[in-house]
Write an enzyme that holds these catalytic residues in place. Structure first.
Site, short mmCIF file in Angstrom:
data_model
loop_
_atom_site.label_atom_id
_atom_site.label_comp_id
_atom_site.label_asym_id
_atom_site.label_seq_id
_atom_site.Cartn_x
_atom_site.Cartn_y
_atom_site.Cartn_z
CE LYS A 146 -13.96 -3.85 2.37
NZ LYS A 146 -12.78 -3.50 3.14
CE LYS A 157 -4.30 -1.80 1.89
NZ LYS A 157 -5.25 -1.82 2.99
CE LYS A 174 -7.51 -9.05 -1.20
NZ LYS A 174 -8.50 -8.94 -0.14
P1 ADP Z 1 -10.51 -5.82 0.66
O1 ADP Z 1 -9.25 -6.60 0.35
O2 ADP Z 1 -11.56 -6.07 -0.33
O3 ADP Z 1 -10.24 -4.37 0.94
P2 ADP Z 1 -10.56 -6.31 3.42
O4 ADP Z 1 -9.06 -6.33 3.37
O5 ADP Z 1 -11.22 -5.18 4.13
O6 ADP Z 1 -11.09 -6.42 1.96
O7 ADP Z 1 -11.07 -7.69 4.00
C1 ADP Z 1 -12.18 -7.88 4.82
C2 ADP Z 1 -12.26 -9.37 5.08
O8 ADP Z 1 -12.60 -10.08 3.89
C3 ADP Z 1 -10.93 -9.94 5.55
O9 ADP Z 1 -11.16 -10.93 6.51
C4 ADP Z 1 -10.35 -10.52 4.29
O10 ADP Z 1 -9.43 -11.53 4.55
C5 ADP Z 1 -11.59 -11.03 3.56
N1 ADP Z 1 -11.38 -10.95 2.11
C6 ADP Z 1 -11.13 -9.85 1.40
N2 ADP Z 1 -11.00 -10.12 0.09
C7 ADP Z 1 -11.16 -11.46 -0.03
C8 ADP Z 1 -11.13 -12.35 -1.14
N3 ADP Z 1 -10.93 -11.93 -2.38
N4 ADP Z 1 -11.34 -13.66 -0.90
C9 ADP Z 1 -11.57 -14.10 0.35
N5 ADP Z 1 -11.61 -13.31 1.45
C10 ADP Z 1 -11.40 -12.00 1.26
#
Ligand code: ADP
Ligand code: TRP
Length: 326
Positions: free
Chosen positions: A195, A111, A192
């Site tokens: 968000k 990041k 991945k």
């Molecule tokens: P993002 O990566 O979309 O910003 P976050 O980091 O806020 O999401 O993740 C929130 C929760 O969702 C965490 O527990 C994270 O491990 C899970 N998570 C996020 N993206 C994925 C994904 N593509 N597959 C499975 N779990 C995910």
């Protein structure tokens, strides 16, 4: 009963990866596990942010978690900034964490590389996450792969604190959801679903209308060849679709592969499964969104209860680390 905790940062639209990787696993066990679910609004301030959007999303996330089945009677449900002990403990844990340890976090490096100006809080964010976890004597943290290193840091910090100042914290561990720890972006299956970073076309948002979900699945990038096999290294697009289908139906991705002759058939099945999984959540969300006072009341009750628990923990932590009681 083990205590399980997870947080959601209101920094973008919630998507299927969040639902499968985090929301569904924690909610499905709230009746049999001591559960804490919260919105980590302070974490949303670690990157450039629009204050109005963070506020709106915090309420939206809370509403979505309730729509997905979070029951404030069965779990502790709160917004992080409503419980000041999170930041209070953050500072004390900064005094227990090495600068090098924080700097080594992969997510920080990724990041930070994308920022012109790196906020100090981006570096210390995993320590705030450790505070979130340790404040409630959490045993298990169900997270996707990307957050595992942060939970390891929370473990290290807890163990170090306990060794230096006497047994104070429960040492937590990360637990993976059984399938689909990592759902990939449909338009770019090497990345991945996320968000923040991924494409709109490749992200299945929890608030997308059913026909939008369907369209995104039907346009998913697949791989060369035409055989449906589960092989994440060589067939990332098809394997991701199988993983999603498996997560929605509770079956094995490699067994599912044998049921389809063509990519098109697989996509149809995935689209149906995704719509069946997400449409009821969206409908419930739209109902709840008409009554934001109900959501605010649930959050207030949760914060009051959390404040009580966390206050007790903080008295213990402050005494151990050497602060004079006020
Ligand atoms: P993002 O990566 O979309 O910003 P976050 O980091 O806020 O999401 O993740 C929130 C929760 O969702 C965490 O527990 C994270 O491990 C899970 N998570 C996020 N993206 C994925 C994904 N593509 N597959 C499975 N779990 C995910
Ligand atoms: N950092 C997590 C994320 O962005 C959210 C989070 C904050 C969290 N505090 C937590 C997750 C504590 C698990 C435990 O996804």
């Amino acid at each position: 009963m083990p205590r399980r905790l997870t947080g959601f940062t209101p920094s973008g639209d919630l998507h299927l990866g969040n639902y499968i990787g985090a929301i569904a696993p924690i909610i499905s066990q709230q009746a049999t596990t001591d559960t804490v679910v919260f919105i980590s609004d302070l974490h949303a301030l670690t990157l450039d942010h629009d204050p109005a959007k963070v506020r709106r999303r915090t309420l939206e996330f809370a509403t979505m978690l309730l729509a997905a089945g979070a029951d404030p009677q069965a779990c502790l449900f709160l917004v992080q900034s409503h419980v000041p002990e999170h930041t209070e403990l953050h500072y004390l844990l900064e005094c227990t964490t090495g600068y090098g340890e924080a700097q080594r976090m992969i997510q920080f490096k990724e990041k930070a590389a994308r920022q012109q100006q790196v906020r100090m809080s981006l570096l210390t964010y995993p320590i705030l996450m450790a505070a979130d976890i340790l404040l409630y004597d959490t045993d298990e943290v169900p997270v996707g792969e990307d957050q595992r290193q942060h939970v390891e840091l929370a473990r290290d910090v807890a163990q170090r604190f306990n060794t230096r100042y006497g047994p104070t914290f429960t040492v937590p561990r990360a637990v993976n959801p059984p399938i689909a720890a990592r759902i990939m972006d449909l338009a770019s299956p090497g990345d991945k679903m996320s968000k923040s970073a991924s494409s709109a076309a490749g992200t299945l948002c929890l608030l997308d209308e059913p026909q939008v979900l369907r369209r995104k699945v039907m346009r998913a990038v697949t791989d060369t060849g035409s055989q449906v096999t589960y092989d994440p290294a060589h067939k990332p697009g098809v394997s991701n679709l199988l993983t999603i289908l498996a997560a929605c139906t509770g079956e094995e991705p490699s067994r599912l592969a044998g049921r389809f002759d063509r990519y098109g058939e697989l996509k149809e099945a995935v689209a149906d499964a995704v719509v069946t999984t997400l449409a009821p959540v969206r409908e419930r969300y739209l109902e709840l969104a008409c009554d934001p006072r109900h959501v605010r009341t649930a959050l207030r009750t949760g914060a009051d209860h959390a404040h009580e628990l966390a206050g007790r923990k903080m008295r213990q932590v402050k005494a151990a680390i050497g602060l004079l009681p006020g």
